[in-house]
Design a protein around this motif. Structure first.
Motif, mmCIF file in Angstrom:
data_model
loop_
_atom_site.group_PDB
_atom_site.id
_atom_site.type_symbol
_atom_site.label_atom_id
_atom_site.label_comp_id
_atom_site.label_asym_id
_atom_site.label_seq_id
_atom_site.Cartn_x
_atom_site.Cartn_y
_atom_site.Cartn_z
ATOM 1 N N GLU A 42 27.268 55.317 46.228
ATOM 2 C CA GLU A 42 26.891 56.400 45.324
ATOM 3 C C GLU A 42 27.258 57.763 45.903
ATOM 4 N N LEU A 43 27.059 57.956 47.205
ATOM 5 C CA LEU A 43 27.382 59.233 47.824
ATOM 6 C C LEU A 43 28.895 59.446 47.904
ATOM 7 N N ALA A 44 29.625 58.376 48.187
ATOM 8 C CA ALA A 44 31.085 58.487 48.217
ATOM 9 C C ALA A 44 31.605 58.864 46.831
ATOM 10 N N ASP A 45 31.002 58.295 45.788
ATOM 11 C CA ASP A 45 31.409 58.615 44.427
ATOM 12 C C ASP A 45 31.074 60.075 44.093
ATOM 13 N N ALA A 46 29.874 60.515 44.513
ATOM 14 C CA ALA A 46 29.458 61.892 44.232
ATOM 15 C C ALA A 46 30.319 62.896 44.984
ATOM 16 N N SER A 47 30.900 62.488 46.110
ATOM 17 C CA SER A 47 31.691 63.403 46.932
ATOM 18 C C SER A 47 32.987 63.838 46.262
ATOM 19 N N ARG A 48 33.434 63.099 45.245
ATOM 20 C CA ARG A 48 34.716 63.415 44.612
ATOM 21 C C ARG A 48 34.714 64.776 43.949
ATOM 22 N N GLU A 49 33.561 65.245 43.519
ATOM 23 C CA GLU A 49 33.481 66.552 42.884
ATOM 24 C C GLU A 49 32.725 67.544 43.754
ATOM 25 N N ALA A 50 32.405 67.155 44.980
ATOM 26 C CA ALA A 50 31.601 68.003 45.856
ATOM 27 C C ALA A 50 32.459 68.906 46.728
ATOM 28 N N SER A 51 31.873 70.005 47.172
ATOM 29 C CA SER A 51 32.514 70.866 48.155
ATOM 30 C C SER A 51 32.027 70.520 49.553
ATOM 31 N N LEU A 52 30.849 69.919 49.631
ATOM 32 C CA LEU A 52 30.269 69.529 50.916
ATOM 33 C C LEU A 52 29.255 68.421 50.663
ATOM 34 N N VAL A 53 29.269 67.409 51.511
ATOM 35 C CA VAL A 53 28.276 66.334 51.448
ATOM 36 C C VAL A 53 27.392 66.434 52.682
ATOM 37 N N VAL A 54 26.093 66.447 52.480
ATOM 38 C CA VAL A 54 25.139 66.588 53.579
ATOM 39 C C VAL A 54 24.358 65.291 53.736
ATOM 40 N N VAL A 55 24.420 64.721 54.937
ATOM 41 C CA VAL A 55 23.683 63.493 55.238
ATOM 42 C C VAL A 55 22.953 63.665 56.558
ATOM 43 N N GLY A 56 21.971 62.815 56.789
ATOM 44 C CA GLY A 56 21.179 62.917 58.008
ATOM 45 C C GLY A 56 21.509 61.832 59.018
ATOM 46 N N ARG A 57 21.180 62.129 60.257
ATOM 47 C CA ARG A 57 21.281 61.131 61.331
ATOM 48 C C ARG A 57 19.993 61.193 62.131
ATOM 49 N N ARG A 58 19.244 60.104 62.090
ATOM 50 C CA ARG A 58 17.984 60.070 62.823
ATOM 51 C C ARG A 58 18.260 59.931 64.320
ATOM 52 N N VAL A 59 17.666 60.819 65.107
ATOM 53 C CA VAL A 59 17.855 60.786 66.556
ATOM 54 C C VAL A 59 17.044 59.634 67.129
ATOM 55 N N ARG A 60 17.740 58.707 67.765
ATOM 56 C CA ARG A 60 17.076 57.568 68.396
ATOM 57 C C ARG A 60 17.369 57.611 69.891
ATOM 58 N N ARG A 61 16.372 57.885 70.673
ATOM 59 C CA ARG A 61 16.535 57.907 72.124
ATOM 60 C C ARG A 61 16.279 56.502 72.653
ATOM 61 N N SER A 62 17.374 55.729 72.667
ATOM 62 C CA SER A 62 17.280 54.312 72.984
ATOM 63 C C SER A 62 18.178 53.978 74.159
ATOM 64 N N PRO A 63 17.787 52.979 74.973
ATOM 65 C CA PRO A 63 18.660 52.555 76.077
ATOM 66 C C PRO A 63 19.986 51.982 75.577
ATOM 67 N N LEU A 64 20.056 51.644 74.283
ATOM 68 C CA LEU A 64 21.285 51.106 73.723
ATOM 69 C C LEU A 64 22.287 52.206 73.368
ATOM 70 N N GLY A 65 21.853 53.470 73.497
ATOM 71 C CA GLY A 65 22.773 54.569 73.244
ATOM 72 C C GLY A 65 22.588 55.194 71.871
ATOM 73 N N ALA A 66 23.442 56.184 71.588
ATOM 74 C CA ALA A 66 23.348 56.928 70.338
ATOM 75 C C ALA A 66 23.756 56.059 69.157
ATOM 76 N N HIS A 67 23.249 56.435 67.982
ATOM 77 C CA HIS A 67 23.480 55.631 66.786
ATOM 78 C C HIS A 67 23.663 56.562 65.598
ATOM 79 N N ILE A 68 24.655 56.284 64.759
ATOM 80 C CA ILE A 68 24.915 57.121 63.587
ATOM 81 C C ILE A 68 24.111 56.655 62.385
ATOM 82 N N GLY A 69 24.003 55.354 62.186
ATOM 83 C CA GLY A 69 23.332 54.824 61.009
ATOM 84 C C GLY A 69 24.360 54.330 60.016
ATOM 85 N N PRO A 70 24.105 53.210 59.348
ATOM 86 C CA PRO A 70 25.119 52.587 58.480
ATOM 87 C C PRO A 70 25.521 53.436 57.278
ATOM 88 N N VAL A 71 24.567 54.112 56.640
ATOM 89 C CA VAL A 71 24.912 54.908 55.457
ATOM 90 C C VAL A 71 25.753 56.114 55.860
#
Length: 301
Positions: free
Chosen positions: A254-283
């Motif tokens: 849905e966001l990829a579809d909405a981006s076609r007419e957008a000037s900027l797409v804003v999404v979040g990345r939850r900060v996870r302080r984990s021994p496995l390292g940084a993570h972006i998130g699937p969406v």
């Protein structure tokens, strides 16, 4: 200390497009622009080779960013543009540079035939680690005002004339994410389109016949929740036109579809302080690769 808009610059078409986008954003924010060039030293045997001497490498490292800065000053009179060359691995250098930045802008290649990005390992590493906003801008973007390139033939990044699109999770709406999106829409005098995608009922996954009445009830409940989340922000930014959309399906699609007419797409990345390292998130990861507009990734707790 006065923050700046920082752009990762390596002389490529991608970084030049990012620099042009960053210059316009710095002007709107009344902030200086800093071009950061990260370079890794060439091993001595290669530096001594006749085809790639140490002098050649040094000349390139100094000349290319300097000329890019001069071009930006000409096209954006009054903009304070500086160049910083830092030895080290690009991902580490840019992540460190982002700590003192208002925002960090990076370039990515557009994928032919698919309206999206090709985000390299450096870009992904920086997005996953930086705690300041990171903007991904692709090269070769046709500006929204119809101009294909700027006066110096650098591929133009899309001008902010379409709506700002915000992907929002109403279960845990973050103020940092909402503030960035509303401020972006207000600064560029453009509508804010808030998209929330809710999960389909369990029967969808198991092939059970759909229940239209249940879908309608769930849709109304979700739309009410979204309206409640946005209420105080609409009061805080009364000049921003807000279009709230609640729908079922895949958030990334849905966001990829909405981006076609957008000037900027804003999404979040939850900060996870984990021994496995940084993570972006699937969406967010999917949006980075498939959005047709610049993407702003906002980290939050």
């Amino acid at each position: 200390m006065l923050r700046s808009v920082v752009v990762g610059f390596d002389g490529s078409a991608e970084s030049r497009a990012a620099a042009e986008w960053a210059a316009r954003e710095a002007e709107r924010r009344f902030l200086p622009l800093k071009l950061v060039h990260a370079w890794e030293a060439v091993p001595e045997p290669i530096a001594l080779a006749s085809l790639l001497g140490g002098e050649t490498q040094q000349q390139w490292e100094e000349r290319i960013p300097r000329e890019a800065a001069e071009g930006l000053r000409l096209r954006h009179s009054g903009l304070n543009v500086t160049v910083e060359q830092v030895p080290g691995r690009p991902a580490e250098v840019l992540t460190q540079a982002a700590k003192d930045a208002e925002l960090l802008v990076l370039g990515s290649r557009g994928m032919s035939g698919i309206g999206g990005f090709l985000v390299g390992s450096v870009g992904q590493a920086v997005v996953a680690r930086a705690e300041q906003p990171v903007i991904l801008v692709r090269a070769g973007e046709r500006a929204a005002d119809g101009h294909a390139t700027d006066p110096s033939a650098i591929p133009a990044a899309a001008a902010l004339s379409g709506p700002v699109v915000l992907g929002l999770d109403t279960d845990s709406p973050d103020d940092t994410l909402l503030a960035f999106a509303f401020e972006a829409a207000a600064r560029h005098v453009t509508p804010l389109r808030v998209v929330h995608v809710w999960n389909l009922p369990p029967y969808f996954a198991y092939g059970v016949p759909a229940d239209p009445e249940l879908d309608a009830v769930l849709g109304k409940q979700d739309a009410a929740t979204l309206a409640e989340v946005l209420h105080r922000w609409k009061e805080k930014y009364p000049a921003v036109e807000v279009v709230a959309e609640s729908r079922s399906g895949s958030p990334a699609i849905e966001l990829a579809d909405a981006s076609r007419e957008a000037s900027l797409v804003v999404v979040g990345r939850r900060v996870r302080r984990s021994p496995l390292g940084a993570h972006i998130g699937p969406v967010t990861h999917a949006v980075l690769h498939h959005a047709a507009a610049p993407v702003a990734v906002i980290s939050h707790d």
